[in-house]
Design an enzyme around this catalytic site. Structure first.
Site, PDB file in Angstrom:
ATOM      1  N   THR A   1       1.294  37.804  29.947  1.00 22.37           N
ATOM      2  CA  THR A   1       2.061  38.229  30.993  1.00 22.37           C
ATOM      3  C   THR A   1       1.776  39.492  31.174  1.00 22.37           C
ATOM      4  OG1 THR A   1       4.294  39.370  30.799  1.00 22.37           O
ATOM      5  CG2 THR A   1       3.315  39.114  28.749  1.00 22.37           C
ATOM      6  N   ASP A   2       2.249  40.285  32.440  1.00 26.16           N
ATOM      7  CA  ASP A   2       2.053  41.635  32.741  1.00 26.16           C
ATOM      8  C   ASP A   2       2.917  42.523  31.774  1.00 26.16           C
ATOM      9  OD1 ASP A   2       4.651  41.096  33.776  1.00 26.16           O
ATOM     10  OD2 ASP A   2       4.546  41.846  35.474  1.00 26.16           O
ATOM     11  N   GLU A   3       3.652  42.048  30.911  1.00 29.00           N
ATOM     12  CA  GLU A   3       4.581  42.935  30.148  1.00 29.00           C
ATOM     13  C   GLU A   3       3.727  43.468  29.044  1.00 29.00           C
ATOM     14  OE1 GLU A   3       8.357  41.577  28.995  1.00 29.00           O
ATOM     15  OE2 GLU A   3       8.523  40.049  30.692  1.00 29.00           O
TER      16      GLU A   3
ATOM     17  N   TYR B   1       8.172  40.701  22.027  1.00 29.01           N
ATOM     18  CA  TYR B   1       7.728  39.914  22.849  1.00 29.01           C
ATOM     19  C   TYR B   1       6.476  40.466  23.196  1.00 29.01           C
ATOM     20  CZ  TYR B   1       6.517  36.984  26.890  1.00 29.01           C
ATOM     21  OH  TYR B   1       5.831  36.437  28.183  1.00 29.01           O
TER      22      TYR B   1
HETATM   23  N1  LIG Z   1       8.524  32.843  32.571  1.00 28.89           N
HETATM   24  C1  LIG Z   1       7.790  33.891  32.865  1.00 28.89           C
HETATM   25  O1  LIG Z   1       8.192  34.523  33.972  1.00 28.89           O
HETATM   26  C2  LIG Z   1       6.352  34.305  32.432  1.00 28.89           C
HETATM   27  C3  LIG Z   1       5.715  35.395  33.007  1.00 28.89           C
HETATM   28  C4  LIG Z   1       4.546  35.707  32.506  1.00 28.89           C
HETATM   29  C5  LIG Z   1       3.989  34.967  31.494  1.00 28.89           C
HETATM   30  N2  LIG Z   1       4.518  33.750  30.869  1.00 28.89           N
HETATM   31  C6  LIG Z   1       4.055  33.182  29.916  1.00 28.89           C
HETATM   32  O2  LIG Z   1       3.967  31.834  30.236  1.00 28.89           O
HETATM   33  C7  LIG Z   1       4.019  30.876  29.192  1.00 28.89           C
HETATM   34  C8  LIG Z   1       5.124  29.942  29.324  1.00 28.89           C
HETATM   35  O3  LIG Z   1       6.170  30.538  29.783  1.00 28.89           O
HETATM   36  P1  LIG Z   1       7.590  29.666  30.182  1.00 28.89           P
HETATM   37  O4  LIG Z   1       8.480  30.902  30.821  1.00 28.89           O
HETATM   38  O5  LIG Z   1       7.187  28.484  30.479  1.00 28.89           O
HETATM   39  O6  LIG Z   1       8.190  29.631  28.718  1.00 28.89           O
HETATM   40  P2  LIG Z   1       9.292  28.982  28.076  1.00 28.89           P
HETATM   41  O7  LIG Z   1      10.012  29.538  26.943  1.00 28.89           O
HETATM   42  O8  LIG Z   1      10.192  28.167  29.126  1.00 28.89           O
HETATM   43  O9  LIG Z   1       8.630  27.332  27.398  1.00 28.89           O
HETATM   44  C9  LIG Z   1       7.871  27.740  26.116  1.00 28.89           C
HETATM   45  C10 LIG Z   1       7.329  26.307  25.729  1.00 28.89           C
HETATM   46  O10 LIG Z   1       6.562  26.323  24.457  1.00 28.89           O
HETATM   47  C11 LIG Z   1       7.137  25.580  23.571  1.00 28.89           C
HETATM   48  N3  LIG Z   1       6.783  26.113  22.086  1.00 28.89           N
HETATM   49  C12 LIG Z   1       7.465  27.247  21.585  1.00 28.89           C
HETATM   50  N4  LIG Z   1       7.046  27.505  20.458  1.00 28.89           N
HETATM   51  C13 LIG Z   1       5.800  26.602  20.328  1.00 28.89           C
HETATM   52  C14 LIG Z   1       5.286  26.016  19.244  1.00 28.89           C
HETATM   53  N5  LIG Z   1       5.147  26.789  17.998  1.00 28.89           N
HETATM   54  N6  LIG Z   1       4.379  25.318  19.135  1.00 28.89           N
HETATM   55  C15 LIG Z   1       4.201  24.496  20.238  1.00 28.89           C
HETATM   56  N7  LIG Z   1       5.225  24.605  21.578  1.00 28.89           N
HETATM   57  C16 LIG Z   1       6.024  25.486  21.299  1.00 28.89           C
HETATM   58  C17 LIG Z   1       8.444  25.355  23.813  1.00 28.89           C
HETATM   59  O11 LIG Z   1       9.069  24.271  23.307  1.00 28.89           O
HETATM   60  C18 LIG Z   1       8.628  25.197  25.334  1.00 28.89           C
HETATM   61  O12 LIG Z   1       8.467  24.278  25.725  1.00 28.89           O
HETATM   62  C19 LIG Z   1       4.330  31.931  27.935  1.00 28.89           C
HETATM   63  O13 LIG Z   1       3.120  32.193  27.190  1.00 28.89           O
HETATM   64  C20 LIG Z   1       4.714  33.079  28.511  1.00 28.89           C
HETATM   65  O14 LIG Z   1       4.621  34.247  27.585  1.00 28.89           O
HETATM   66  C21 LIG Z   1       5.906  33.635  31.407  1.00 28.89           C
END
Ligand SMILES: NC(=O)c1ccc[n+]([C@@H]2O[C@H](COP(=O)([O-])OP(=O)(O)OC[C@H]3O[C@@H](n4cnc5c(N)ncnc54)[C@H](O)[C@@H]3O)[C@@H](O)[C@H]2O)c1
Length: 336
Positions: free
Chosen positions: A125-127, A152
């Site tokens: 993430t950019d965070e 986070y």
């Molecule tokens: N949503 C955003 O805007 C955004 C932006 C930048 C980066 N990201 C990154 O992208 C990735 C996905 O984000 P998202 O929004 O789809 O998240 P999300 O919370 O919707 O999904 C996370 C998934 O990971 C699974 N999970 C959690 N803990 C786990 C574990 N210990 N073992 C196996 N599976 C596990 C959950 O069941 C879920 O299906 C993350 O790494 C997040 O940091 C998200």
């Protein structure tokens, strides 16, 4: 490619699985997901019968299981989406963020090394870069110093460092994408945009943290998928920043756009308690990805915001069961 996609039942991971299986009929995908509150196999109804798709329930912290799955399915590539992803939850309870985001990533890296994985891609993430001043022209780029300010973002920063360390120390072929806020179908209604949309559908106001002057870079989820795809196709193992916008837009302005789509006025915004340590502004310079990968975002924010609203209106069956649970979080944080 035999790809292990961790966290593939979440918002971005499930969109990525559909994207990959549609684009590459010969690729095989194993979705490894713990199915936490954020994991939902309903996101994958369109692909569940695809013979190139398998779901395995498991935790990325569970080294034995991770190694078994990589061996059993002859995995060649790993894309790590699995994470605890919600800042507000990390403020209430950081431990699980360290377990999954830090320890889990390290377990995956070890397994990748052991099995000679050809490419380990880490979704971040950019965070991790902290906060930019409001009204500045400054943007994050690949050289920006890490300065995470929430549990986070600190856990994601630690995972990024581990990924690079495994490359430097052990020669593991790795890449990282640090990406802007995503929006689109299958986003849990706990997040700002999906919460605002589902509240409006329910005849409730948009909750606005603090003064609402928090600037985020927004990226339509399919553009995120195409960026990761471009990284996987490219031979360079490096870091790319991925963003969607060229001009700043703050949360109040995003809310105003939503209200226009719903034909409502600004009385439908409700100011609530701010998030502690709330980062003021994120902005992303994605020129490296454009130059080296030929990637750029194709989905215009305004157009795809309208389409995203339509998706939530048409797919109440998907978010309705999640909404009550996600609102319970805000009873605890006092942001209802
Ligand atoms: N949503 C955003 O805007 C955004 C932006 C930048 C980066 N990201 C990154 O992208 C990735 C996905 O984000 P998202 O929004 O789809 O998240 P999300 O919370 O919707 O999904 C996370 C998934 O990971 C699974 N999970 C959690 N803990 C786990 C574990 N210990 N073992 C196996 N599976 C596990 C959950 O069941 C879920 O299906 C993350 O790494 C997040 O940091 C998200």
């Amino acid at each position: 490619m035999n790809i292990l996609i961790t966290g593939g039942a979440g918002f971005i991971g499930s969109n990525f699985i559909s994207y990959i299986l549609n684009k590459y009929p010969k690729y095989k995908v194993v979705n490894y997901d713990k199915l936490t509150y954020a994991g939902n196999l309903d996101n994958l109804r369109d692909v569940e019968l695809n013979s190139n798709y398998r779901f395995v329930k498991g935790d990325i912290v569970d080294s034995k299981r991770v190694n078994e799955v990589i061996k059993t399915f002859g995995i060649t590539h790993i894309v790590n989406f699995a994470a605890e992803s919600h800042v507000d939850r990390s403020i209430l309870g950081p431990q699980v963020f360290i377990d999954t985001n830090v320890v889990g990533t390290q377990v995956l890296l070890d397994a990748a090394l052991k099995h000679g994985i050809k490419h380990f891609h880490h979704v971040s993430t950019d965070e991790v870069f902290g906060s930019l001043p409001l009204d500045s022209e400054e943007k994050f780029n690949e050289d920006t110093r890490y300065d995470p300010r929430s549990p986070y973002s600190a856990s994601k920063a630690a995972s990024d460092h581990l990924v690079r360390a495994y490359s430097e120390t052990y020669g593991l072929p790795v890449s990282i994408t640090n990406t802007a806020n995503n929006f689109g179908p299958y986003q849990n209604p706990e997040k700002f945009l999906s919460r605002a949309i589902t509240n409006l559908i329910d005849g409730k106001k948009i909750p606005m943290y603090g003064d609402g002057k928090y600037v985020r870079d927004w990226l339509y989820v399919e553009d995120h998928c195409s960026a990761i795809d471009a990284v996987l196709q490219n031979k360079k193992k490096t870091t790319y920043l991925i963003g969607g916008l060229t001009n700043d837009i703050n949360n109040l302005e995003v809310a105003q756009k939503l209200l226009e789509i719903f034909g409502k006025d600004e009385s439908w915004i409700k100011f609530v308690k701010d998030r502690p340590g709330h980062d003021r502004r994120y902005a992303i310079d994605w020129s490296k990805a454009k130059k080296e990968l030929g990637w750029k975002p194709k989905h215009n924010f305004d157009t795809w915001l309208v389409r995203t609203v339509k998706w939530y209106k048409d797919n109440e069956w998907w978010w309705r069961p999640l909404k009550e649970e996600s609102e319970k979080l805000y009873e605890k944080t006092g942001q209802k």
